[in-house]
Design a protein around this motif. Structure first.
Motif, mmCIF file in Angstrom:
data_model
loop_
_atom_site.group_PDB
_atom_site.id
_atom_site.type_symbol
_atom_site.label_atom_id
_atom_site.label_comp_id
_atom_site.label_asym_id
_atom_site.label_seq_id
_atom_site.Cartn_x
_atom_site.Cartn_y
_atom_site.Cartn_z
ATOM 1 N N LYS A 47 0.843 -1.192 0.000
ATOM 2 C CA LYS A 47 0.000 0.000 0.000
ATOM 3 C C LYS A 47 0.879 1.243 0.000
ATOM 4 O O LYS A 47 1.882 1.299 0.727
ATOM 5 C CB LYS A 47 -0.924 0.021 1.222
ATOM 6 N N PRO A 48 0.531 2.257 -0.776
ATOM 7 C CA PRO A 48 1.356 3.475 -0.787
ATOM 8 C C PRO A 48 1.197 4.271 0.503
ATOM 9 O O PRO A 48 0.118 4.311 1.095
ATOM 10 C CB PRO A 48 0.808 4.251 -1.997
ATOM 11 N N ASP A 49 2.278 4.884 0.936
ATOM 12 C CA ASP A 49 2.266 5.745 2.121
ATOM 13 C C ASP A 49 2.002 7.169 1.641
ATOM 14 O O ASP A 49 2.921 7.904 1.271
ATOM 15 C CB ASP A 49 3.600 5.645 2.868
ATOM 16 N N LEU A 50 0.739 7.565 1.642
ATOM 17 C CA LEU A 50 0.350 8.855 1.097
ATOM 18 C C LEU A 50 0.530 9.963 2.129
ATOM 19 O O LEU A 50 0.419 9.729 3.336
ATOM 20 C CB LEU A 50 -1.109 8.805 0.638
ATOM 21 N N PRO A 51 0.798 11.184 1.691
ATOM 22 C CA PRO A 51 0.953 12.299 2.644
ATOM 23 C C PRO A 51 -0.379 12.663 3.285
ATOM 24 O O PRO A 51 -1.448 12.296 2.781
ATOM 25 C CB PRO A 51 1.485 13.442 1.755
ATOM 26 N N PRO A 52 -0.356 13.408 4.410
ATOM 27 C CA PRO A 52 -1.603 13.708 5.130
ATOM 28 C C PRO A 52 -2.592 14.525 4.319
ATOM 29 O O PRO A 52 -3.799 14.396 4.496
ATOM 30 C CB PRO A 52 -1.120 14.470 6.361
ATOM 31 N N ARG A 53 -2.133 15.393 3.434
ATOM 32 C CA ARG A 53 -3.036 16.274 2.692
ATOM 33 C C ARG A 53 -3.441 15.699 1.339
ATOM 34 O O ARG A 53 -3.844 16.433 0.445
ATOM 35 C CB ARG A 53 -2.380 17.642 2.508
ATOM 36 N N THR A 54 -3.340 14.402 1.195
ATOM 37 C CA THR A 54 -3.751 13.771 -0.060
ATOM 38 C C THR A 54 -5.258 13.921 -0.260
ATOM 39 O O THR A 54 -6.040 13.705 0.665
ATOM 40 C CB THR A 54 -3.382 12.282 -0.034
ATOM 41 N N ARG A 55 -5.666 14.286 -1.442
ATOM 42 C CA ARG A 55 -7.088 14.429 -1.758
ATOM 43 C C ARG A 55 -7.626 13.094 -2.267
ATOM 44 O O ARG A 55 -7.782 12.869 -3.465
ATOM 45 C CB ARG A 55 -7.298 15.540 -2.796
ATOM 46 N N GLY A 56 -7.893 12.219 -1.312
ATOM 47 C CA GLY A 56 -8.458 10.931 -1.679
ATOM 48 C C GLY A 56 -9.966 10.998 -1.744
ATOM 49 O O GLY A 56 -10.550 11.100 -2.819
ATOM 50 N N VAL A 57 -10.606 10.971 -0.584
ATOM 51 C CA VAL A 57 -12.061 11.099 -0.502
ATOM 52 C C VAL A 57 -12.375 12.082 0.622
ATOM 53 O O VAL A 57 -11.520 12.435 1.432
ATOM 54 C CB VAL A 57 -12.742 9.742 -0.223
ATOM 55 N N ILE A 58 -13.631 12.500 0.690
ATOM 56 C CA ILE A 58 -14.082 13.442 1.714
ATOM 57 C C ILE A 58 -14.799 12.645 2.799
ATOM 58 O O ILE A 58 -15.772 11.946 2.512
ATOM 59 C CB ILE A 58 -14.996 14.515 1.110
ATOM 60 N N ALA A 59 -14.308 12.753 4.021
ATOM 61 C CA ALA A 59 -14.882 12.044 5.159
ATOM 62 C C ALA A 59 -15.756 13.002 5.966
ATOM 63 O O ALA A 59 -15.503 14.201 6.020
ATOM 64 C CB ALA A 59 -13.775 11.465 6.034
ATOM 65 N N LEU A 60 -16.784 12.442 6.592
ATOM 66 C CA LEU A 60 -17.748 13.219 7.375
ATOM 67 C C LEU A 60 -17.715 12.788 8.832
ATOM 68 O O LEU A 60 -17.828 11.596 9.123
ATOM 69 C CB LEU A 60 -19.163 13.038 6.813
ATOM 70 N N LYS A 61 -17.568 13.757 9.734
ATOM 71 C CA LYS A 61 -17.728 13.517 11.169
ATOM 72 C C LYS A 61 -19.124 14.001 11.543
ATOM 73 O O LYS A 61 -19.363 15.193 11.715
ATOM 74 C CB LYS A 61 -16.651 14.247 11.959
ATOM 75 N N GLU A 62 -20.040 13.057 11.633
ATOM 76 C CA GLU A 62 -21.456 13.397 11.790
ATOM 77 C C GLU A 62 -21.733 14.156 13.078
ATOM 78 O O GLU A 62 -22.631 14.998 13.129
ATOM 79 C CB GLU A 62 -22.287 12.112 11.758
ATOM 80 N N ALA A 63 -20.965 13.898 14.131
ATOM 81 C CA ALA A 63 -21.214 14.574 15.402
ATOM 82 C C ALA A 63 -20.970 16.075 15.313
ATOM 83 O O ALA A 63 -21.551 16.845 16.087
ATOM 84 C CB ALA A 63 -20.329 13.969 16.497
ATOM 85 N N ASN A 64 -20.137 16.532 14.370
ATOM 86 C CA ASN A 64 -19.845 17.959 14.235
ATOM 87 C C ASN A 64 -20.777 18.668 13.257
ATOM 88 O O ASN A 64 -20.763 19.901 13.200
ATOM 89 C CB ASN A 64 -18.398 18.158 13.771
#
Length: 288
Positions: A47-64
């Protein structure tokens, strides 16, 4: 019209090209690259070690999420679908009921999304994040519309931001100072009025509620002056969320497997946390 042959320039005869020299140069370049070690990652085993700011997908934190619709309004592709309803909660200490929005559906159509990141930037409550996940392909284009349950799972793979570089200026913390209540009380006492006596100002270290009415601060002081303790105000009931505990057994097992494969620890922890949450939700749904 006759043309004098002496006034006509003749192009020099082209020298015969050597085809062997060009062929040898091409074979030399090919041989030089063929002897170099391969740097291709053997995906999907590695698996590639991608950087933290990689634009892969958009995740949702429903509690916020507060269902403010800013992300869907600013989306240039109109690929965010939000459904919600209003609920009225009875106040804990009397008064008017409080109305709030409850999120029913939050979906993103990745067949339309162009990964511009505007929704992540405009979210005022940090409910949307970039996740480095990229394995979300489907066999049918209709299945590329992922619901909030899938978006919530991707939040566990969001990597922490990178550390501040050496020599960078650290932003100063924003501190909010309490208003000068002592000065206001002194001015109120000096002014002639027929109203009730002024209330003693609270100590300087006491917390001050911003936006609270003046009567709210005066009521405890008047009760203390009369010698009677004010009745305790019950705290509002917390909003219940359908949260499940992390499956620790699955987390440790997946983390150990990923670390044995040589994957970076922070990436392995994110993937193990996601697998543990999926396992915990599966057990909760099966047991209910």
């Amino acid at each position: 019209m006759a043309v004098d042959e002496r006034g006509v320039r003749k192009a020099p005869e082209a020298e015969p090209k050597s085809t062997g020299l060009g062929l040898m140069k091409g074979l030399g370049v090919t041989l030089k690259h063929a002897l170099r070690p391969s740097i291709t990652q053997q995906y999907p085993q590695e698996k590639p070690d991608l950087p933290p700011r990689t634009r892969g997908v958009i995740a949702l934190k429903e509690a916020n999420c507060t269902v403010c619709y800013k992300c869907s309004r600013e989306c240039p592709d109109w690929c965010i679908y939000i459904d919600a309803h209003k609920e009225t909660h009875e106040p804990a200490s009397g008064g008017k009921g409080r109305s709030m929005k409850v999120l029913d559906r939050f979906a993103i159509d990745y067949a339309l999304c162009m990964y511009c990141g505007i929704c992540v930037e405009v979210c005022p409550f940090d409910a949307l994040f970039w996740s480095p996940e990229f394995e979300y392909a489907e066999y049918d284009i209709v299945e590329l519309t992922h619901e909030k349950e899938k978006l919530e799972e991707w939040t566990y793979t969001v990597l922490p931001p990178p550390f501040i570089e050496d020599g960078a200026e650290v932003p100063a913390e924003v501190t909010t100072e309490a208003p000068d209540t002592a000065g206001l009380a002194a001015a109120y006492a000096a002014a002639p009025s027929a109203g009730p006596a002024p209330v003693a100002a609270p100590p300087a270290g006491a917390p001050v509620a911003v936006g609270a009415p003046a009567g709210a601060a005066a009521a405890p002081a008047e009760a203390a002056a009369a010698g009677s303790a004010a009745p305790p105000v019950p705290a509002p009931a917390p909003v219940e969320h359908a949260d499940v505990a992390l499956d620790q057994e699955t987390f440790e097992r997946v983390l150990a497997e990923l670390l044995e494969q040589g994957i970076d620890r922070r990436v392995a922890e994110g993937r193990a946390r996601r697998a543990a949450m999926v396992a915990a939700r599966t057990k909760a749904e099966g047991g209910s």
